[in-house]
Scaffold this motif. Structure first.
Motif, PDB file in Angstrom:
ATOM      1  N   ILE A   1      -8.265   2.605   3.171  1.00  0.00           N
ATOM      2  CA  ILE A   1      -6.816   2.723   3.025  1.00  0.00           C
ATOM      3  C   ILE A   1      -6.269   3.950   3.747  1.00  0.00           C
ATOM      4  CG2 ILE A   1      -4.970   3.178   1.358  1.00  0.00           C
ATOM      5  CD1 ILE A   1      -5.777   0.325   1.336  1.00  0.00           C
ATOM      6  N   GLY A   2      -6.959   5.060   3.643  1.00  0.00           N
ATOM      7  CA  GLY A   2      -6.457   6.295   4.223  1.00  0.00           C
ATOM      8  C   GLY A   2      -6.860   6.544   5.664  1.00  0.00           C
ATOM      9  N   ARG A   3      -7.552   5.588   6.275  1.00  0.00           N
ATOM     10  CA  ARG A   3      -7.990   5.778   7.659  1.00  0.00           C
ATOM     11  C   ARG A   3      -6.835   5.554   8.630  1.00  0.00           C
ATOM     12  NH1 ARG A   3     -13.578   5.359   7.972  1.00  0.00           N
ATOM     13  NH2 ARG A   3     -13.290   6.208  10.084  1.00  0.00           N
ATOM     14  N   SER A   4      -7.088   5.825   9.892  1.00  0.00           N
ATOM     15  CA  SER A   4      -6.047   5.685  10.917  1.00  0.00           C
ATOM     16  C   SER A   4      -5.661   4.224  11.087  1.00  0.00           C
ATOM     17  CB  SER A   4      -6.554   6.227  12.249  1.00  0.00           C
ATOM     18  OG  SER A   4      -7.608   5.416  12.767  1.00  0.00           O
ATOM     19  N   ASP A   5      -4.464   4.017  11.669  1.00  0.00           N
ATOM     20  CA  ASP A   5      -4.006   2.641  11.905  1.00  0.00           C
ATOM     21  C   ASP A   5      -4.981   1.877  12.790  1.00  0.00           C
ATOM     22  OD1 ASP A   5      -1.771   2.847  10.339  1.00  0.00           O
ATOM     23  OD2 ASP A   5      -0.417   3.373  11.986  1.00  0.00           O
ATOM     24  N   TRP A   6      -5.580   2.556  13.748  1.00  0.00           N
ATOM     25  CA  TRP A   6      -6.526   1.884  14.652  1.00  0.00           C
ATOM     26  C   TRP A   6      -7.731   1.368  13.875  1.00  0.00           C
ATOM     27  CZ3 TRP A   6     -11.623   2.315  16.044  1.00  0.00           C
ATOM     28  CH2 TRP A   6     -12.015   1.603  17.176  1.00  0.00           C
ATOM     29  N   VAL A   7      -8.263   2.189  12.980  1.00  0.00           N
ATOM     30  CA  VAL A   7      -9.425   1.777  12.189  1.00  0.00           C
ATOM     31  C   VAL A   7      -9.053   0.610  11.284  1.00  0.00           C
ATOM     32  CG1 VAL A   7     -11.012   2.496  10.363  1.00  0.00           C
ATOM     33  CG2 VAL A   7     -10.525   4.041  12.268  1.00  0.00           C
ATOM     34  N   VAL A   8      -7.907   0.707  10.616  1.00  0.00           N
ATOM     35  CA  VAL A   8      -7.493  -0.356   9.704  1.00  0.00           C
ATOM     36  C   VAL A   8      -7.247  -1.649  10.468  1.00  0.00           C
ATOM     37  CG1 VAL A   8      -5.671  -1.098   8.132  1.00  0.00           C
ATOM     38  CG2 VAL A   8      -6.565   1.231   7.999  1.00  0.00           C
ATOM     39  N   ARG A   9      -6.579  -1.573  11.600  1.00  0.00           N
ATOM     40  CA  ARG A   9      -6.321  -2.784  12.376  1.00  0.00           C
ATOM     41  C   ARG A   9      -7.616  -3.402  12.877  1.00  0.00           C
ATOM     42  NH1 ARG A   9      -1.211  -0.368  15.848  1.00  0.00           N
ATOM     43  NH2 ARG A   9       0.339  -0.502  14.140  1.00  0.00           N
ATOM     44  N   THR A  10      -8.590  -2.575  13.220  1.00  0.00           N
ATOM     45  CA  THR A  10      -9.881  -3.102  13.658  1.00  0.00           C
ATOM     46  C   THR A  10     -10.563  -3.864  12.529  1.00  0.00           C
ATOM     47  OG1 THR A  10     -10.167  -1.278  15.240  1.00  0.00           O
ATOM     48  CG2 THR A  10     -12.150  -2.486  14.567  1.00  0.00           C
ATOM     49  N   TRP A  11     -10.557  -3.280  11.333  1.00  0.00           N
ATOM     50  CA  TRP A  11     -11.137  -3.963  10.177  1.00  0.00           C
ATOM     51  C   TRP A  11     -10.392  -5.259   9.872  1.00  0.00           C
ATOM     52  CZ3 TRP A  11     -15.594  -3.714   7.790  1.00  0.00           C
ATOM     53  CH2 TRP A  11     -16.351  -2.548   7.888  1.00  0.00           C
ATOM     54  N   MET A  12      -9.088  -5.241   9.994  1.00  0.00           N
ATOM     55  CA  MET A  12      -8.307  -6.456   9.746  1.00  0.00           C
ATOM     56  C   MET A  12      -8.643  -7.525  10.776  1.00  0.00           C
ATOM     57  SD  MET A  12      -4.573  -4.841   8.677  1.00  0.00           S
ATOM     58  CE  MET A  12      -3.811  -6.459   8.421  1.00  0.00           C
ATOM     59  N   ALA A  13      -8.788  -7.126  12.037  1.00  0.00           N
ATOM     60  CA  ALA A  13      -9.121  -8.086  13.089  1.00  0.00           C
ATOM     61  C   ALA A  13     -10.503  -8.686  12.870  1.00  0.00           C
ATOM     62  CB  ALA A  13      -9.043  -7.413  14.451  1.00  0.00           C
ATOM     63  N   VAL A  14     -11.470  -7.845  12.532  1.00  0.00           N
ATOM     64  CA  VAL A  14     -12.835  -8.333  12.264  1.00  0.00           C
ATOM     65  C   VAL A  14     -12.832  -9.298  11.087  1.00  0.00           C
ATOM     66  CG1 VAL A  14     -15.141  -7.652  11.508  1.00  0.00           C
ATOM     67  CG2 VAL A  14     -13.973  -6.331  13.281  1.00  0.00           C
ATOM     68  N   SER A  15     -12.110  -8.934  10.019  1.00  0.00           N
ATOM     69  CA  SER A  15     -12.033  -9.802   8.841  1.00  0.00           C
ATOM     70  C   SER A  15     -11.380 -11.128   9.175  1.00  0.00           C
ATOM     71  CB  SER A  15     -11.241  -9.100   7.727  1.00  0.00           C
ATOM     72  OG  SER A  15     -11.862  -7.891   7.337  1.00  0.00           O
ATOM     73  N   ALA A  16     -10.310 -11.095   9.973  1.00  0.00           N
ATOM     74  CA  ALA A  16      -9.631 -12.331  10.364  1.00  0.00           C
ATOM     75  C   ALA A  16     -10.554 -13.232  11.174  1.00  0.00           C
ATOM     76  CB  ALA A  16      -8.365 -12.000  11.147  1.00  0.00           C
ATOM     77  N   VAL A  17     -11.296 -12.659  12.113  1.00  0.00           N
ATOM     78  CA  VAL A  17     -12.208 -13.455  12.943  1.00  0.00           C
ATOM     79  C   VAL A  17     -13.307 -14.080  12.090  1.00  0.00           C
ATOM     80  CG1 VAL A  17     -13.944 -13.321  14.762  1.00  0.00           C
ATOM     81  CG2 VAL A  17     -11.732 -12.196  15.071  1.00  0.00           C
ATOM     82  N   LEU A  18     -13.889 -13.287  11.186  1.00  0.00           N
ATOM     83  CA  LEU A  18     -14.937 -13.820  10.309  1.00  0.00           C
ATOM     84  C   LEU A  18     -14.397 -14.951   9.438  1.00  0.00           C
ATOM     85  CD1 LEU A  18     -16.781 -10.572   9.129  1.00  0.00           C
ATOM     86  CD2 LEU A  18     -17.676 -12.354  10.643  1.00  0.00           C
ATOM     87  N   HIS A  19     -13.207 -14.758   8.907  1.00  0.00           N
ATOM     88  CA  HIS A  19     -12.614 -15.783   8.054  1.00  0.00           C
ATOM     89  C   HIS A  19     -12.364 -17.059   8.847  1.00  0.00           C
ATOM     90  CE1 HIS A  19     -10.408 -17.526   4.770  1.00  0.00           C
ATOM     91  NE2 HIS A  19      -9.324 -17.652   5.505  1.00  0.00           N
ATOM     92  N   LEU A  20     -11.811 -16.928  10.036  1.00  0.00           N
ATOM     93  CA  LEU A  20     -11.564 -18.110  10.880  1.00  0.00           C
ATOM     94  C   LEU A  20     -12.863 -18.831  11.219  1.00  0.00           C
ATOM     95  CD1 LEU A  20      -8.832 -16.762  13.321  1.00  0.00           C
ATOM     96  CD2 LEU A  20      -8.561 -18.620  11.664  1.00  0.00           C
TER      97      LEU A  20
END
Length: 368
Positions: free
Chosen positions: A129-148
């Protein structure tokens, strides 16, 4: 489902909508004469009415509740920063308590409990939660790809078929069944871990972007995405047959949930409708979530009134009626309780348990 002391009023209404909406999905599980395992099997020719009613709630309000949990994480993080305390710190104790609560809820009441999943994923996400926007967006992108990837593979494989065994009518037998079939009933929890991570982080970042404040343009975009694009796709997949079940519930429904969050927020911010009863349910969200499942279990299972079997021939008409009656009871009960206490019953117990191991602040001795 815990609520920050720094409460955003619209969140209480959104939580109330999400709680009653999840009941709209779960009521079909409780009223299924095949028992909870029946939800693993495609319905036999559900018809237009049942398909529409199921589609109205299927997956959307669970996704909305998950987004709101991410909002709660963000508020807890902000509260820790204001107090100058270490993060995640004692928040991890909150997650442990939620995991215990979910385990008891699963064992004693409901096979498809969601609290255990929230607890596990919150431990994973709290540090992000407290990490940089770049780190959070990377985690969100990875999660989205895995989910898809997961949903695509499951859709290509098909939903399968088969039969379900008779659901035990005795309470003790149900407890045994939940233990013996633990991984079957936890299958959805495991499947949606990437989606849960994505929605937790999405809720946090939407809060930072001002979705509950003055960012009208953001809410408009979310409404277009969720209701303008996601809802038509959701209706299309709902009527496309059981093969599209995973796309319907786990891809289209979360899109609709984002639109619902933005639409309800805009409605509350601009027209300020009277929604106090929904807010009461939202303020007692944990209690109402457990209570609604307990009520439905008593009404529908064989060790209670056994209405799932007795009214089997009245499906699909009686589940919406049962939902309306239980929802009305929750709306009345939550308001009655909050006129006497500042938290719901489980919230009070949960808060006491959370505070129990935290050392009290030392008070300097006054000179004589």
């Amino acid at each position: 489902m815990t609520v920050s002391a720094n409460r955003i009023p619209v969140l209480d209404v959104l939580r109330g909508v999400a709680i009653l909406g999840t009941l709209g999905t779960n009521i079909w599980i409780f009223t299924d004469p095949r028992g909870p395992a029946g939800s693993l099997m495609p319905a036999e020719d559900p018809g237009v009415f049942e398909t529409l009613v199921r589609t109205a709630s299927n997956g959307k309000f669970l996704a909305l509740l998950t987004l709101l949990f991410g909002v709660g994480l963000e508020l807890q993080y902000r509260s820790a920063l204001r107090r100058g305390t270490r993060w995640p710190g004692w928040y991890l104790w909150r997650a442990v308590l939620l995991l215990a609560e979910g385990a008891l809820h699963y064992l004693l009441i409901f096979e498809w409990d969601v609290l255990m999943a929230y607890a596990v994923v919150s431990i994973l996400v709290a540090g992000m939660i407290g990490r940089s926007d770049w780190v959070v967006r990377t985690w969100m992108a990875v999660s989205a790809v895995l989910h898809l990837m997961f949903i695509t593979l499951l859709t290509l494989a098909g939903t399968g078929g088969g039969t379900t065994t008779d659901y035990p009518s005795g309470y003790a037998d149900q407890l045994t069944g939940r233990i013996e079939n633990f991984w079957i009933y936890r299958s959805e929890t495991i499947l949606i871990i990437p989606l849960t991570v994505l929605l937790f982080l999405g809720g946090s970042r939407l809060t930072r972007a001002g979705v509950f404040g003055g960012n009208t343009a953001l809410r408009t975009r979310l409404i277009v995405l969720g209701l303008g694009i996601g809802l038509p796709l959701n209706l299309l997949t709902a009527f496309a047959g059981p093969r599209w079940f995973f796309v319907d519930r786990y891809l289209c429904a979360p899109l609709v949930a984002v639109g619902l969050l933005a639409a309800v927020t805009s409605l509350l911010l601009h027209t300020a409708p009277r929604a106090r009863r929904l807010a009461d349910v939202g303020r007692t969200a944990l209690s109402c979530y457990v209570l609604q499942n307990l009520i439905c279990a008593v009404l529908c299972y064989g060790w209670g009134f056994g209405l799932a079997d007795r009214f089997a021939d009245l499906r699909p008409w009686w589940p919406p009626v049962a939902w309306a009656l239980v929802s009305a009871l929750l709306l009345a009960a939550s308001g009655w309780w909050l006129r006497r206490f500042d938290r719901g019953p489980l919230e009070l117990a949960w808060h006491w348990a959370w505070r129990l191991p935290i050392p009290a602040p030392s008070v300097p001795r006054q000179p004589r």
